[in-house]
Design a protein around this motif. Structure first.
Motif, PDB file in Angstrom:
ATOM      1  N   ALA A 195       0.815  -1.215   0.000  1.00 50.47           N
ATOM      2  CA  ALA A 195       0.000   0.000   0.000  1.00 50.47           C
ATOM      3  C   ALA A 195       0.849   1.267   0.000  1.00 50.47           C
ATOM      4  CB  ALA A 195      -0.941  -0.006   1.208  1.00 50.47           C
ATOM      5  N   ALA A 211       2.568   1.663  -3.396  1.00 44.12           N
ATOM      6  CA  ALA A 211       1.541   1.948  -4.400  1.00 44.12           C
ATOM      7  C   ALA A 211       1.118   3.411  -4.342  1.00 44.12           C
ATOM      8  CB  ALA A 211       0.336   1.039  -4.191  1.00 44.12           C
ATOM      9  N   GLU A 259      -0.070   3.959  -8.040  1.00 42.31           N
ATOM     10  CA  GLU A 259      -0.538   2.715  -8.637  1.00 42.31           C
ATOM     11  C   GLU A 259      -1.451   1.968  -7.667  1.00 42.31           C
ATOM     12  OE1 GLU A 259       0.003   1.712 -11.723  1.00 42.31           O
ATOM     13  OE2 GLU A 259       1.294   3.403 -12.240  1.00 42.31           O
ATOM     14  N   THR A 260      -1.999   0.848  -8.123  1.00 41.18           N
ATOM     15  CA  THR A 260      -2.916   0.050  -7.317  1.00 41.18           C
ATOM     16  C   THR A 260      -2.160  -1.048  -6.583  1.00 41.18           C
ATOM     17  OG1 THR A 260      -4.643   0.435  -8.967  1.00 41.18           O
ATOM     18  CG2 THR A 260      -5.025  -1.325  -7.376  1.00 41.18           C
ATOM     19  N   THR A 261      -2.516  -1.298  -5.338  1.00 35.10           N
ATOM     20  CA  THR A 261      -1.865  -2.358  -4.568  1.00 35.10           C
ATOM     21  C   THR A 261      -2.139  -3.724  -5.200  1.00 35.10           C
ATOM     22  OG1 THR A 261      -3.796  -2.548  -3.123  1.00 35.10           O
ATOM     23  CG2 THR A 261      -2.036  -1.082  -2.408  1.00 35.10           C
ATOM     24  N   ARG A 314       0.559   4.855 -17.184  1.00 32.41           N
ATOM     25  CA  ARG A 314       0.961   3.683 -16.406  1.00 32.41           C
ATOM     26  C   ARG A 314       2.464   3.702 -16.118  1.00 32.41           C
ATOM     27  NH1 ARG A 314      -1.668  -1.217 -19.707  1.00 32.41           N
ATOM     28  NH2 ARG A 314      -0.799  -0.023 -21.436  1.00 32.41           N
TER      29      ARG A 314
END
Length: 247
Positions: free
Chosen positions: A107, A110, A115-117, A210
């Motif tokens: 977490a 991220a 970004e997403t975990t 990204r």
């Protein structure tokens, strides 16, 4: 629901980013993509135009579309790896991978990367030596969804930064340079004193929205400097023409 146009873009982008289609590889002709995706030629043309605008492919009239050269990205955006900078300055460079581990993005990291975990990442620590002296400690994260071929790459013969520049296209980068004091572990690896001033370059690169990679490169303050040449623009705001380090 993802449109056919977007699906074509994402499919081609994934093959390029994953190293399946290398620079110079011919993209299927428009009529082949029309048949594969069961769509109109206009939809295919729109997708290829979007990829060309991103710098992912080049289009040649009556010849076809091809994966774009990475060299163009490096020249325009002016990112060089440590080994290239050392060699251009007439020094001998070597590197050693200290840590290489596939992990799940936590977490805290991220949030730092935006970004997403839960995503798979490759975490690397690499020591760079110039003329026999430790010159930089590299701590890098590579997003494996963007660079799946990194999962099996040892980086034993080519350092991570150079490998990424040769293999992966990118469209945006952000640099932060700050002064830090060497902690005990960093001081030991860089053969300097604990608490000694170091220069740290933090860089994150993206392909569109990204993240491709995030790296922290720590240099001993007495063995490295950042320098640049500038010129004024028409509005009087200086633009940087070149960046280099001295070893």
């Amino acid at each position: 629901m993802v449109s056919i146009h977007q699906r074509i873009v994402e499919d081609i982008e994934t093959r390029i980013m994953g190293g399946i289609w290398l620079p110079g590889h011919r993209i299927p002709f428009e009529h082949e993509l029309v048949e594969e995706y069961q769509c109109s030629r206009m939809t295919v043309n729109k997708a290829l135009s979007a990829l060309a605008q991103r710098g992912m492919i080049t289009r040649r009239r009556k010849v076809g579309s091809f994966v774009a050269s990475r060299q163009i990205d490096r020249t325009v955006m002016d990112i060089q790896d440590i080994s290239t900078e050392a060699e251009l300055a007439g020094h001998h460079h070597s590197h050693k991978i200290l840590r290489r581990k596939v992990e799940t993005l936590d977490a805290a990291t991220a949030a730092q990367l935006g970004e997403t975990t839960g995503a798979d990442i490759l975490r690397l620590h690499c020591l760079h030596t110039v003329d026999g002296k430790p010159n930089a400690l590299e701590r890098r994260i590579i997003m494996l969804a963007m660079v799946p071929s990194a999962r099996t790459e040892s980086f034993a013969s080519v350092p991570p930064g150079k490998w990424l520049l040769d293999m992966v296209p990118w469209s945006k980068a952000r640099h932060v340079i700050r002064a830090v004091s060497a902690d005990a572990a960093t001081a030991r690896l860089l053969e300097t004193e604990r608490g000694k001033a170091c220069l740290t370059l933090i860089r994150q690169t993206w392909q569109m929205s990204r993240t491709v990679t995030h790296v922290e490169i720590i240099h001993p303050g007495d063995r490295f400097q950042f320098a640049g040449d500038f010129h004024p623009t028409e509005r009087g705001v200086p633009n940087q023409r070149s960046k280099r380090g001295s070893f």
